[in-house]
Design an enzyme around this catalytic site. Sequence first.
Site, PDB file in Angstrom:
ATOM      1  N   LYS A 190      70.538  71.308  95.612  1.00 38.20           N
ATOM      2  CA  LYS A 190      70.069  70.061  96.244  1.00 38.20           C
ATOM      3  C   LYS A 190      69.306  70.428  97.521  1.00 38.20           C
ATOM      4  O   LYS A 190      69.892  70.721  98.550  1.00 38.20           O
ATOM      5  CB  LYS A 190      71.273  69.161  96.566  1.00 38.20           C
ATOM      6  CG  LYS A 190      71.029  68.054  97.586  1.00 38.20           C
ATOM      7  CD  LYS A 190      69.929  67.090  97.210  1.00 38.20           C
ATOM      8  CE  LYS A 190      69.749  66.039  98.313  1.00 38.20           C
ATOM      9  NZ  LYS A 190      69.086  66.575  99.536  1.00 38.20           N
ATOM     10  N   GLY A 243      73.258  73.546 107.170  1.00 32.78           N
ATOM     11  CA  GLY A 243      72.780  72.343 107.827  1.00 32.78           C
ATOM     12  C   GLY A 243      73.486  72.144 109.151  1.00 32.78           C
ATOM     13  O   GLY A 243      74.058  73.080 109.721  1.00 32.78           O
ATOM     14  N   SER A 244      73.470  70.930 109.632  1.00 33.33           N
ATOM     15  CA  SER A 244      74.057  70.632 110.938  1.00 33.33           C
ATOM     16  C   SER A 244      75.576  70.665 110.883  1.00 33.33           C
ATOM     17  O   SER A 244      76.195  70.482 109.824  1.00 33.33           O
ATOM     18  CB  SER A 244      73.597  69.256 111.420  1.00 33.33           C
ATOM     19  OG  SER A 244      74.219  68.233 110.651  1.00 33.33           O
ATOM     20  N   THR A 245      76.182  70.869 112.048  1.00 40.73           N
ATOM     21  CA  THR A 245      77.644  70.867 112.132  1.00 40.73           C
ATOM     22  C   THR A 245      78.199  69.491 111.774  1.00 40.73           C
ATOM     23  O   THR A 245      79.240  69.385 111.108  1.00 40.73           O
ATOM     24  CB  THR A 245      78.084  71.285 113.538  1.00 40.73           C
ATOM     25  OG1 THR A 245      77.657  72.640 113.770  1.00 40.73           O
ATOM     26  CG2 THR A 245      79.597  71.223 113.692  1.00 40.73           C
ATOM     27  N   GLY A 248      78.141  69.197 108.140  1.00 41.54           N
ATOM     28  CA  GLY A 248      79.146  70.130 107.629  1.00 41.54           C
ATOM     29  C   GLY A 248      80.536  69.516 107.610  1.00 41.54           C
ATOM     30  O   GLY A 248      81.319  69.752 106.682  1.00 41.54           O
ATOM     31  N   GLU A 265      77.101  77.365 106.772  1.00 44.01           N
ATOM     32  CA  GLU A 265      76.271  77.944 107.817  1.00 44.01           C
ATOM     33  C   GLU A 265      75.697  76.778 108.591  1.00 44.01           C
ATOM     34  O   GLU A 265      74.812  76.060 108.107  1.00 44.01           O
ATOM     35  CB  GLU A 265      75.176  78.819 107.193  1.00 44.01           C
ATOM     36  CG  GLU A 265      74.635  79.874 108.160  1.00 44.01           C
ATOM     37  CD  GLU A 265      73.300  79.500 108.757  1.00 44.01           C
ATOM     38  OE1 GLU A 265      73.323  78.750 109.755  1.00 44.01           O
ATOM     39  OE2 GLU A 265      72.282  79.946 108.246  1.00 44.01           O
ATOM     40  N   CYS A 299      68.423  77.789 113.153  1.00 44.90           N
ATOM     41  CA  CYS A 299      69.811  77.530 113.522  1.00 44.90           C
ATOM     42  C   CYS A 299      70.306  78.466 114.620  1.00 44.90           C
ATOM     43  O   CYS A 299      71.144  78.079 115.440  1.00 44.90           O
ATOM     44  CB  CYS A 299      70.708  77.628 112.285  1.00 44.90           C
ATOM     45  SG  CYS A 299      70.465  79.140 111.329  1.00 44.90           S
ATOM     46  N   GLU A 400      72.486  71.248 120.244  1.00 46.14           N
ATOM     47  CA  GLU A 400      71.417  71.824 119.442  1.00 46.14           C
ATOM     48  C   GLU A 400      70.251  70.838 119.374  1.00 46.14           C
ATOM     49  O   GLU A 400      70.407  69.701 118.952  1.00 46.14           O
ATOM     50  CB  GLU A 400      71.907  72.145 118.036  1.00 46.14           C
ATOM     51  CG  GLU A 400      70.875  72.837 117.180  1.00 46.14           C
ATOM     52  CD  GLU A 400      71.403  73.243 115.817  1.00 46.14           C
ATOM     53  OE1 GLU A 400      71.115  74.369 115.375  1.00 46.14           O
ATOM     54  OE2 GLU A 400      72.116  72.431 115.188  1.00 46.14           O
TER      55      GLU A 400
END
Length: 498
Positions: A190, A243-245, A248, A265, A299, A400
């Site tokens: 995806k 992707g982003s935290t 996640g 990650e 990242c 971030e």
Amino acid sequence: MTLHASIPQRPKLLDRPVQRLFIDGQWRDAADGRDFDTVDPSIGQVLARIARGGREDVDRAVIAARRAMDGEWGAMRPADRQALMLRFADLVEREIEDLAMLDTLEMGAPIARLPAMRKRSPCVIRFYAGLATAIEGRTISNSLPAEIVSYTMREPVGVVGAIIPWNAPMPAALIKLCPAMATGCALVLKPSEDASLSSVRLLELLEEAGLPAGAVNLVTGYGAEAGSALAAHPDVDKVAFTGSTATGRTVIEASKSNLKRLSLELGGKSPDIVFADADLDKAVPGAAMGVFGNTGQVCFAGSRMFVERPVFEEVVERLTAFAGKLNVGPATDPATQIGPIASERQLERVLGYLQAGKEEGAVAVAGGERLTGPDHAAGCFVAPTVFRDATAGMRIVREEIFGPVAAIVPFDDEADVVSRANATVFGLGAGVWTRDIGRAHRMTRRVRSGSIWVNSYGLMDPAMPMGGMKQSGYGRESGVEHLDEFLETKSVWIDASA
């Protein structure tokens, strides 16, 4: 290696009315017939229409993947998987200009990166292809009184859902596809709705290489629809997510239904540390591109720059001058060093941080604004930005940004900078610039990050693992360690006394 003198041709893939899903070896429309636009961020114009997969499409893809695991793909020998991957690598090498151009057009990666992509992308595939025939268990001596033979086997974890971001579409796809194929897992990929086109082309090349039906499936669409359905699907054995935290955390929640294996990650706010003894002719451009490269959409970008006080003013002056000379422009121009922000949505996020930095008292000595001149007005361009007078509590230092924005902060000594560098919820990357080898070794031990670069920044190789600590995720990508994320260990006991 020199840059190409001409721009690669427009990929023929873009001539189709709609880019379709790839499920069970067939190209098909979304189950409900929906699609969506993807936009070129350099010029703000629609680039293509893409099938908008949803829950039903994800379900079909997972069923196909499970059937492949139980059928031809699951029965394929390691050497045959390896041969397939090597054919795929040759095709990627042949079509690298098309693949690079798709990422350039869709998310703004400068086409000047083509020589590096030409070298790295096939190498990634061939590295994992080499590992496909090197998966092994162990014979283990046990202490039982009878004649018992004990050993371990390594088996594929099963059906894997791979959810990838928009900031490096083709590399992100390959780093999920390759370990899955090497270990014999079946995959449902995806990609981000902001950068799906190179994934479509990769699946075409896999099909050309002879991929068995269902072994790899592609479901394009929105994260909240297709991505969420894949993360929560009860017949997915593992999710590999980049992707982003924040996202996640939603993947972790979704995985609870069947206790999926996860590798994550996630985000970062990486420190890049310049000591007074550093070679500033190397450190300033190296640290600058550590945060401005790929328009800051990396990242592990070194966006928290710490500079030892004796050289602080000199580094600020040099960094400001360097940022001002960078060529910001359309991603298709071979002379462009900094391309656009990948989407209007991300542009608004970056501009919000620029405003927050100014409101909280930081001073933008370079950039600090959207570019709106004749060459930039239609696109999503931001000037490379350097903030000084930044403090630990400011959002531009803590959060971030995912844009070309550096916050530069002075420090006094090693103990001071270690404390500052580790004062973050993230732990993905870090940089150290010094001529003192003892200090370099001390810093690599004391800074908490999954990767640390000394007198360099952002170097990567398929043989070296990459991953995070703290809220930057868990698990590793690249390197032989990566295969462990896609394998189960089975223990076998045989009574040989009879």
